[in-house]
Design a protein around this motif. Structure first.
Motif, PDB file in Angstrom:
ATOM      1  N   UNK A   1     -33.738  -6.635  -8.905  1.00 30.78           N
ATOM      2  CA  UNK A   1     -32.593  -5.704  -8.436  1.00 30.78           C
ATOM      3  C   UNK A   1     -31.531  -5.534  -9.382  1.00 30.78           C
ATOM      4  N   UNK A   2     -31.763  -4.636 -10.173  1.00 32.81           N
ATOM      5  CA  UNK A   2     -30.422  -4.438 -11.244  1.00 32.81           C
ATOM      6  C   UNK A   2     -29.562  -3.485 -10.824  1.00 32.81           C
ATOM      7  N   UNK A   3     -29.840  -2.281 -10.171  1.00 32.65           N
ATOM      8  CA  UNK A   3     -29.093  -1.474 -10.012  1.00 32.65           C
ATOM      9  C   UNK A   3     -28.152  -1.852  -9.238  1.00 32.65           C
ATOM     10  N   UNK A   4     -26.678  -1.316  -9.195  1.00 32.38           N
ATOM     11  CA  UNK A   4     -25.747  -1.690  -8.337  1.00 32.38           C
ATOM     12  C   UNK A   4     -25.346  -0.802  -7.071  1.00 32.38           C
ATOM     13  N   UNK A   5     -25.688  -1.403  -5.916  1.00 33.45           N
ATOM     14  CA  UNK A   5     -25.320  -0.568  -4.709  1.00 33.45           C
ATOM     15  C   UNK A   5     -23.935  -0.711  -4.282  1.00 33.45           C
ATOM     16  N   UNK A   6     -23.474   0.093  -3.164  1.00 29.39           N
ATOM     17  CA  UNK A   6     -22.387  -0.027  -2.725  1.00 29.39           C
ATOM     18  C   UNK A   6     -22.090  -1.250  -2.009  1.00 29.39           C
ATOM     19  N   UNK A   7     -20.995  -1.943  -1.744  1.00 32.71           N
ATOM     20  CA  UNK A   7     -20.803  -3.343  -1.095  1.00 32.71           C
ATOM     21  C   UNK A   7     -21.430  -3.405   0.148  1.00 32.71           C
ATOM     22  N   UNK A   8     -21.393  -2.306   0.982  1.00 29.05           N
ATOM     23  CA  UNK A   8     -21.925  -2.512   2.345  1.00 29.05           C
ATOM     24  C   UNK A   8     -23.372  -1.977   2.454  1.00 29.05           C
ATOM     25  N   UNK A   9     -24.084  -1.733   1.540  1.00 27.39           N
ATOM     26  CA  UNK A   9     -25.285  -0.965   1.402  1.00 27.39           C
ATOM     27  C   UNK A   9     -26.403  -2.114   1.596  1.00 27.39           C
ATOM     28  N   UNK A  10     -27.627  -1.661   2.404  1.00 28.43           N
ATOM     29  CA  UNK A  10     -28.606  -2.602   2.796  1.00 28.43           C
ATOM     30  C   UNK A  10     -29.881  -1.568   2.624  1.00 28.43           C
ATOM     31  N   UNK A  11     -31.125  -2.223   2.376  1.00 29.86           N
ATOM     32  CA  UNK A  11     -32.272  -1.469   2.435  1.00 29.86           C
ATOM     33  C   UNK A  11     -33.280  -2.209   3.328  1.00 29.86           C
ATOM     34  N   UNK A  12     -34.462  -1.734   3.581  1.00 35.22           N
ATOM     35  CA  UNK A  12     -35.361  -2.170   4.288  1.00 35.22           C
ATOM     36  C   UNK A  12     -36.729  -2.767   3.537  1.00 35.22           C
ATOM     37  N   UNK A  13     -37.220  -3.950   4.143  1.00 35.58           N
ATOM     38  CA  UNK A  13     -38.507  -4.109   3.131  1.00 35.58           C
ATOM     39  C   UNK A  13     -39.599  -4.906   4.413  1.00 35.58           C
ATOM     40  N   UNK A  14     -40.553  -4.873   4.134  1.00 34.04           N
ATOM     41  CA  UNK A  14     -41.721  -5.488   4.912  1.00 34.04           C
ATOM     42  C   UNK A  14     -41.755  -6.821   4.604  1.00 34.04           C
ATOM     43  N   UNK A  15     -41.103  -7.877   5.268  1.00 36.36           N
ATOM     44  CA  UNK A  15     -41.097  -9.412   4.984  1.00 36.36           C
ATOM     45  C   UNK A  15     -42.414  -9.925   4.859  1.00 36.36           C
ATOM     46  N   UNK A  16     -43.384  -9.556   5.667  1.00 40.94           N
ATOM     47  CA  UNK A  16     -44.785  -9.985   5.447  1.00 40.94           C
ATOM     48  C   UNK A  16     -45.437  -9.527   4.249  1.00 40.94           C
ATOM     49  N   UNK A  17     -45.135  -8.619   3.477  1.00 39.98           N
ATOM     50  CA  UNK A  17     -45.448  -8.063   2.211  1.00 39.98           C
ATOM     51  C   UNK A  17     -45.070  -9.201   1.409  1.00 39.98           C
ATOM     52  N   UNK A  18     -43.611  -9.615   1.490  1.00 38.66           N
ATOM     53  CA  UNK A  18     -43.107 -10.525   0.629  1.00 38.66           C
ATOM     54  C   UNK A  18     -43.743 -11.630   0.523  1.00 38.66           C
ATOM     55  N   UNK A  19     -44.181 -12.086   1.797  1.00 39.00           N
ATOM     56  CA  UNK A  19     -44.843 -13.361   2.019  1.00 39.00           C
ATOM     57  C   UNK A  19     -46.353 -13.242   1.482  1.00 39.00           C
TER      58      UNK A  19
END
Length: 336
Positions: A253-271
């Motif tokens: 994750x190299x791109x710089x987002x805004x300080x209050x920015x979030x994104x969604x991901x499937x944590x089961x897929x990460x696992x």
């Protein structure tokens, strides 16, 4: 001398200021070129960069130039040397510096952020952050050593092997740098996703990209990559980066987002995929590698620098008034 001062929120003006005094351990640099990047846009808008910028301040943390004077304790540089400057200055005594992670320094300062930088005729920097520019590297190219070094630091945080397939998300300057770096580090297939067809085509034709995806036109990215580098910093592209992985993949994750920015991901897929999700901040110990890549020709940045500005054009550029710009450098006293 002429300097572009940031006097307040979205308030820049070219002014005459005094020549800086050179301290015993410092080098005075006559600026040749100064790159303009997203950090400058953030500081201009009152957002944080690597550190907080307190106006009045001269921005410009991507620089090249010629040594005009050296302090009495300087031993490695002399008047007339061609140089580039790593802007980041670490205190070397905090917990993070003492445990080998200086990029996380509690007292980070930076040329062009917390002290005057390259948007002026002359600036000073401690000798320890000044580097000789190889003879066959132009000062125009050397001005972007700092963003190269940030990308190189990101590369050092990942593990590479030739069999991997890599995807870069983002066809801006940093994404285009990563395309070349991944190949230089031995990854056998590098693909690029972006939104500007001309830039996607250019990277395929000139820099060996295998597959291109124009996500603005609805191209679908397969979930087939061992390494994914997100170089945009927007929630939708961060989510794309996670979704493009195969099992065992690494995501930068190299791109710089805004300080209050979030994104969604499937944590089961990460696992389930056993993903490694890695952040990357600034550029410790990466200038020597960056200059070597430029000198070797494995990294060609000249075609990626689309625009030269004068000091009086920088504010218009930061306001988005100059149209499509891939990478801009300010020609302050440009010479080679």
């Amino acid at each position: 001398m002429k300097a572009l001062l940031l006097n307040g929120l979205k308030d820049m003006e070219v002014e005459d200021i005094d020549m800086p005094e050179v301290k015993p351990d410092e080098v005075l640099v006559k600026t040749a070129y100064a790159g303009v990047c997203g950090t400058d846009r953030a500081l201009y808008a009152g957002l944080p960069g690597s550190a907080d910028a307190v106006p009045p301040i001269v921005l410009g943390h991507e620089n090249s130039g010629v040594v005009a004077k050296v302090g009495k304790n300087v031993t490695e540089f002399k008047e007339g040397d061609r140089v580039t400057v790593d802007p980041n200055i670490y205190d070397e005594t905090c917990f993070y510096c003492r445990t080998g992670r200086p990029e996380l320094c509690d007292n980070l300062s930076a040329v062009g952020v917390t002290r005057n930088g390259g948007f002026e005729d002359y600036f000073t920097a401690p000798e320890k952050v000044v580097y000789h520019v190889p003879d066959d590297v132009s000062l125009r190219a050397a001005a972007v050593t700092e963003p190269i070094s940030c990308a190189v630091h990101g590369m050092k945080l990942l593990k590479f092997t030739p069999y991997q397939k890599a995807l870069v998300i983002g066809d801006g300057f940093m994404g285009e740098l990563f395309v070349q770096l991944l190949q230089a580090y031995g990854v056998h297939q590098v693909d690029l996703a972006g939104i500007v067809q001309e830039k996607l085509d250019f990277n395929k034709e000139h820099f060996g990209v295998t597959n291109i995806y124009n996500t603005a036109k609805g191209d679908q990215i397969p979930a087939d990559y061992d390494v994914v580098i997100e170089a945009v910093g927007m929630p939708q592209t961060q989510e794309q980066a996670i979704e493009a992985t195969r099992k065992g993949a690494q995501v930068m994750m190299f791109g710089v987002g805004k300080p209050n920015q979030t994104f969604s991901m499937n944590t089961y897929e990460v696992f389930k995929k056993q993903l490694t999700i890695q952040g990357s901040f600034i550029n410790p110990h990466a200038f020597e590698d960056s200059l070597a890549l430029l000198a070797s020709g494995k990294l060609d940045v000249e075609p990626l620098i689309s625009t030269e500005l004068g000091l009086d054009q920088v504010q218009d550029y930061l306001e988005g008034k100059l149209g499509q710009v891939s990478k801009a450098v300010v020609k302050v006293n440009g010479e080679d």
